[in-house]
Write an enzyme that holds these catalytic residues in place. Sequence first.
Site, PDB file in Angstrom:
ATOM      1  N   CYS A 149       0.839  -1.185   0.000  1.00 31.51           N
ATOM      2  CA  CYS A 149       0.000   0.000   0.000  1.00 31.51           C
ATOM      3  C   CYS A 149       0.886   1.251   0.000  1.00 31.51           C
ATOM      4  O   CYS A 149       1.969   1.268   0.578  1.00 31.51           O
ATOM      5  CB  CYS A 149      -0.941   0.109   1.189  1.00 31.51           C
ATOM      6  SG  CYS A 149      -2.049  -1.277   1.352  1.00 31.51           S
ATOM      7  N   ARG A 174       3.517  -0.076  -5.063  1.00 28.20           N
ATOM      8  CA  ARG A 174       3.360  -0.650  -3.722  1.00 28.20           C
ATOM      9  C   ARG A 174       2.068  -1.451  -3.571  1.00 28.20           C
ATOM     10  O   ARG A 174       1.863  -2.139  -2.570  1.00 28.20           O
ATOM     11  CB  ARG A 174       3.377   0.460  -2.671  1.00 28.20           C
ATOM     12  CG  ARG A 174       4.642   1.274  -2.657  1.00 28.20           C
ATOM     13  CD  ARG A 174       4.582   2.332  -1.597  1.00 28.20           C
ATOM     14  NE  ARG A 174       4.521   1.764  -0.272  1.00 28.20           N
ATOM     15  CZ  ARG A 174       5.568   1.367   0.428  1.00 28.20           C
ATOM     16  NH1 ARG A 174       6.767   1.499  -0.079  1.00 28.20           N
ATOM     17  NH2 ARG A 174       5.433   0.852   1.622  1.00 28.20           N
ATOM     18  N   TRP A 196      -2.847  -2.671  -1.612  1.00 27.63           N
ATOM     19  CA  TRP A 196      -2.554  -4.091  -1.820  1.00 27.63           C
ATOM     20  C   TRP A 196      -3.306  -4.799  -0.706  1.00 27.63           C
ATOM     21  O   TRP A 196      -2.963  -4.674   0.462  1.00 27.63           O
ATOM     22  CB  TRP A 196      -1.051  -4.340  -1.716  1.00 27.63           C
ATOM     23  CG  TRP A 196      -0.641  -5.732  -2.082  1.00 27.63           C
ATOM     24  CD1 TRP A 196      -0.387  -6.201  -3.342  1.00 27.63           C
ATOM     25  CD2 TRP A 196      -0.420  -6.828  -1.194  1.00 27.63           C
ATOM     26  NE1 TRP A 196      -0.044  -7.521  -3.294  1.00 27.63           N
ATOM     27  CE2 TRP A 196      -0.049  -7.936  -1.991  1.00 27.63           C
ATOM     28  CE3 TRP A 196      -0.513  -6.993   0.184  1.00 27.63           C
ATOM     29  CZ2 TRP A 196       0.237  -9.183  -1.450  1.00 27.63           C
ATOM     30  CZ3 TRP A 196      -0.226  -8.245   0.730  1.00 27.63           C
ATOM     31  CH2 TRP A 196       0.143  -9.320  -0.086  1.00 27.63           C
ATOM     32  N   ASN A 248      -1.367   2.111   5.709  1.00 28.01           N
ATOM     33  CA  ASN A 248      -0.551   1.033   5.155  1.00 28.01           C
ATOM     34  C   ASN A 248      -0.094   0.186   6.331  1.00 28.01           C
ATOM     35  O   ASN A 248       0.504   0.722   7.261  1.00 28.01           O
ATOM     36  CB  ASN A 248       0.658   1.648   4.426  1.00 28.01           C
ATOM     37  CG  ASN A 248       1.731   0.626   4.103  1.00 28.01           C
ATOM     38  OD1 ASN A 248       1.426  -0.531   3.849  1.00 28.01           O
ATOM     39  ND2 ASN A 248       2.977   1.054   4.121  1.00 28.01           N
ATOM     40  N   GLY A 249      -0.380  -1.113   6.302  1.00 24.54           N
ATOM     41  CA  GLY A 249       0.048  -1.974   7.405  1.00 24.54           C
ATOM     42  C   GLY A 249      -1.085  -2.853   7.871  1.00 24.54           C
ATOM     43  O   GLY A 249      -2.099  -3.002   7.182  1.00 24.54           O
ATOM     44  N   GLU A 279      16.795 -17.269 -10.124  1.00 26.04           N
ATOM     45  CA  GLU A 279      16.307 -15.918 -10.399  1.00 26.04           C
ATOM     46  C   GLU A 279      15.624 -15.854 -11.772  1.00 26.04           C
ATOM     47  O   GLU A 279      14.581 -15.207 -11.924  1.00 26.04           O
ATOM     48  CB  GLU A 279      17.483 -14.931 -10.320  1.00 26.04           C
ATOM     49  CG  GLU A 279      17.158 -13.499 -10.676  1.00 26.04           C
ATOM     50  CD  GLU A 279      16.085 -12.849  -9.789  1.00 26.04           C
ATOM     51  OE1 GLU A 279      15.716 -13.423  -8.763  1.00 26.04           O
ATOM     52  OE2 GLU A 279      15.611 -11.766 -10.169  1.00 26.04           O
ATOM     53  N   LYS A 294      11.802 -14.657 -12.293  1.00 28.10           N
ATOM     54  CA  LYS A 294      11.423 -13.543 -13.165  1.00 28.10           C
ATOM     55  C   LYS A 294      10.366 -13.983 -14.167  1.00 28.10           C
ATOM     56  O   LYS A 294       9.412 -13.261 -14.432  1.00 28.10           O
ATOM     57  CB  LYS A 294      12.644 -12.994 -13.943  1.00 28.10           C
ATOM     58  CG  LYS A 294      13.568 -12.127 -13.144  1.00 28.10           C
ATOM     59  CD  LYS A 294      13.092 -10.710 -12.975  1.00 28.10           C
ATOM     60  CE  LYS A 294      12.697 -10.306 -11.607  1.00 28.10           C
ATOM     61  NZ  LYS A 294      13.362 -10.608 -10.410  1.00 28.10           N
ATOM     62  N   GLU A 314       6.898 -14.600 -12.315  1.00 32.24           N
ATOM     63  CA  GLU A 314       6.212 -13.431 -11.749  1.00 32.24           C
ATOM     64  C   GLU A 314       5.729 -12.468 -12.836  1.00 32.24           C
ATOM     65  O   GLU A 314       4.743 -11.775 -12.660  1.00 32.24           O
ATOM     66  CB  GLU A 314       7.068 -12.709 -10.717  1.00 32.24           C
ATOM     67  CG  GLU A 314       8.256 -11.973 -11.249  1.00 32.24           C
ATOM     68  CD  GLU A 314       9.060 -11.260 -10.155  1.00 32.24           C
ATOM     69  OE1 GLU A 314       8.471 -10.746  -9.205  1.00 32.24           O
ATOM     70  OE2 GLU A 314      10.298 -11.225 -10.285  1.00 32.24           O
ATOM     71  N   HIS A 356      17.776 -36.584 -10.674  1.00 29.73           N
ATOM     72  CA  HIS A 356      17.206 -37.123  -9.422  1.00 29.73           C
ATOM     73  C   HIS A 356      15.690 -36.938  -9.370  1.00 29.73           C
ATOM     74  O   HIS A 356      15.109 -36.910  -8.294  1.00 29.73           O
ATOM     75  CB  HIS A 356      17.884 -36.465  -8.220  1.00 29.73           C
ATOM     76  CG  HIS A 356      19.345 -36.758  -8.158  1.00 29.73           C
ATOM     77  ND1 HIS A 356      19.840 -37.994  -7.816  1.00 29.73           N
ATOM     78  CD2 HIS A 356      20.424 -35.996  -8.460  1.00 29.73           C
ATOM     79  CE1 HIS A 356      21.163 -37.965  -7.891  1.00 29.73           C
ATOM     80  NE2 HIS A 356      21.538 -36.767  -8.282  1.00 29.73           N
ATOM     81  N   LYS A 392       5.571  -4.141  -4.425  1.00 26.03           N
ATOM     82  CA  LYS A 392       7.018  -3.965  -4.411  1.00 26.03           C
ATOM     83  C   LYS A 392       7.633  -4.238  -3.046  1.00 26.03           C
ATOM     84  O   LYS A 392       8.671  -4.860  -2.946  1.00 26.03           O
ATOM     85  CB  LYS A 392       7.336  -2.533  -4.849  1.00 26.03           C
ATOM     86  CG  LYS A 392       8.814  -2.230  -4.967  1.00 26.03           C
ATOM     87  CD  LYS A 392       9.390  -2.848  -6.204  1.00 26.03           C
ATOM     88  CE  LYS A 392      10.879  -2.630  -6.324  1.00 26.03           C
ATOM     89  NZ  LYS A 392      11.478  -3.621  -7.226  1.00 26.03           N
TER      90      LYS A 392
HETATM   91  C1  F6R Z   1      11.123 -10.249  -7.300  1.00 29.15           C
HETATM   92  C2  F6R Z   1      11.181  -9.330  -6.188  1.00 29.15           C
HETATM   93  C3  F6R Z   1      10.992  -9.873  -4.826  1.00 29.15           C
HETATM   94  C4  F6R Z   1      11.869  -9.130  -3.801  1.00 29.15           C
HETATM   95  C5  F6R Z   1      11.532  -9.597  -2.388  1.00 29.15           C
HETATM   96  C6  F6R Z   1      12.440  -8.964  -1.359  1.00 29.15           C
HETATM   97  O1  F6R Z   1      11.338  -9.599  -8.513  1.00 29.15           O
HETATM   98  O2  F6R Z   1      11.334  -8.151  -6.360  1.00 29.15           O
HETATM   99  O3  F6R Z   1      11.233 -11.236  -4.776  1.00 29.15           O
HETATM  100  O4  F6R Z   1      13.205  -9.358  -4.100  1.00 29.15           O
HETATM  101  O5  F6R Z   1      10.202  -9.287  -2.096  1.00 29.15           O
HETATM  102  O6  F6R Z   1      12.337  -7.580  -1.380  1.00 29.15           O
HETATM  103  P1  F6R Z   1      13.433  -6.668  -0.705  1.00 29.15           P
HETATM  104  O7  F6R Z   1      14.699  -6.842  -1.455  1.00 29.15           O
HETATM  105  O8  F6R Z   1      12.892  -5.275  -0.823  1.00 29.15           O
HETATM  106  O9  F6R Z   1      13.565  -7.121   0.711  1.00 29.15           O
END
Ligand code: F6R
Length: 608
Positions: A2, A27, A76, A102-103, A484, A488, A491, A507, A603
Amino acid sequence: MCGIIGYSGHRPAVPLVLEGLEHLEYRGYDSAGVGYDLNNELMVVRAKGKLKNLSEKFQGERNALTVTCAIGHTRWATHGAPEERNAHPHLSNSKRLAIVHNGIIENYLEIREELSQKGYHFASDTDSEVLINLIEDMLSQECDLLHALAAALKKAHGAYAICVLDREDPQRLYAARLAAPLIFGQGIGENFIASDIPAFLAYTRDVVFLEDGDILVADSDSYQLWKSSDLTPIQRPVQQIQWSMQAAQKGGYRHFMLKEIFEQPKVISDALSGRFEGSRVLLSELDALPVPKRLHIIACGTSFHAGLWGQHLLEDWARIPVQVEIASEFRYKERLLLNPDQDIVLVISQSGETADTLAALRMANEIGVPTLGLCNVLGSSVAREAGAVLYTQAGPEISVASTKAMTSQMIMLACLALYYGYRSGNLGVDECLQNIDRLQRLPLMLETALPEMHSTARLLARKFSQSKSFFYLGRGHCFSLALEGALKLKELSYIHAEGYAAGEMKHGPIALIDPTFPTFVLAPHDVLYEKIKSNIVEIQSRQGQIIVLTDAESDLHGVDIWRIPSLEGPLGAFLILPCLQLFSYEVADYLGKDVDQPRNLAKSVTVE
Ligand code: F6R
């Protein structure tokens, strides 16, 4: 999760708040709303879905343009489905107060029950509506809103960044934070409050980072901070933000993600800048700490993958045993095997606000183990609470999927490995110089390679975008990159993908291989090259389709061989990672997905 914003000043507040929300949309983006006072009535305009739905509601709306104080929210969902009635702002029962929040208020059900017995009713399923009514209830017992706010916050447990508007004093904003980010922006004849700096960066660079337990009261010309526990006035330093507004805009790219991928050469040089003196790596932030006997790296998501990659370098260059753990697992271990005299806990977080990472950091702090934070956001909780901080200096990362932040984290981990390697005597001067030279050559190499990488990614994306599933395979340091790559792809494009250590295929997972199940193999020409070649043959002999990402040195030939410049050793990761990012970006864009704001994500994950 949020984003909240509040403005009191001389400009039309509603368009400004809507513009600020655009910068906070990363966010959370399942609903949004704006609140303001018009002729002594609190107006709340809310819409389900993206911000544009909210903006449309203001088209042709002239009255809203006259107000100069407003609050806004982009959501969110935590409590209550993403419906308009659950969107913020929420009004108190008497309609005197409005809140954006937010929270999470953990004991909201208990408070809701208490308030219901007093006759309060609720139009939403949210904890935020409970909180604003609790504040209203306190207002009937306290002398003013400041005291009512403090009293309510004593009763509410959980995490919050809030901004409250009062119909009786409609040019004044009341804000408070606990375990959720909140930043005050000081302008001339105008003041701002927001979850993140880009929300008001176009108007001011002078900011105050609120701390946990702070209450802020601001109008257009003045502000005052108080400790919410006893309402003693407090001072916090005003800091100047150095980023340009351009850093928070798309700058001609179709998406923030693409811009951020292309920013990586600069991100690398910025992170390296001022870090070397001859063969020495300068990390003065760490000089007071001993070289650890064991390092625990704790993070989530992409930052966790950066940690896994860093493990290779720290073990190889610095000879420090490293344990890398997912924060949400670490924090619930019954026994933490940490030795305060020998260990260091390193938490990695782009946002510096991730709830699990922060909880892990606090546990380590409590045990008394030296802690180190690697994060991007100035003044974030990780930055404030870790014993020492290394900033990654990647600039604002707006796209929800992390790209340049990971690269900057990896650069700092490489510097850390060199720094500890040198300090512990495990790396000689020549080795240090050689690796520093390689690091310094990275920006130009990557900048030169990116356009062709992008074209290849586009071609491969067309070919593979209809796949239902994907494997990503790597060995050694490339295993973390395989994880990773898979993250990517899933997501962004919602295609199922799994990253595996290539040696693990036989395995079990190899059972899935058939002509419709492609595998993306990371095969740089390094010490494990022959091993990964065997994995490729095993997949080919089961008619599996393969994309092989390799370099100029390799002798692999075939249809989907993606060749990039060679770079010996783990630093080759800085050329491999952008290919994975670009491939996922292109697949998602080709499929018409919302690249910068994938579904269900936000985010900064400030809830568990
Ligand atoms: C994926 C992504 C998330 C963040 C994770 C940790 O693209 O962005 O997996 O890496 O939520 O976020 P931070 O680094 O802000 O703690």
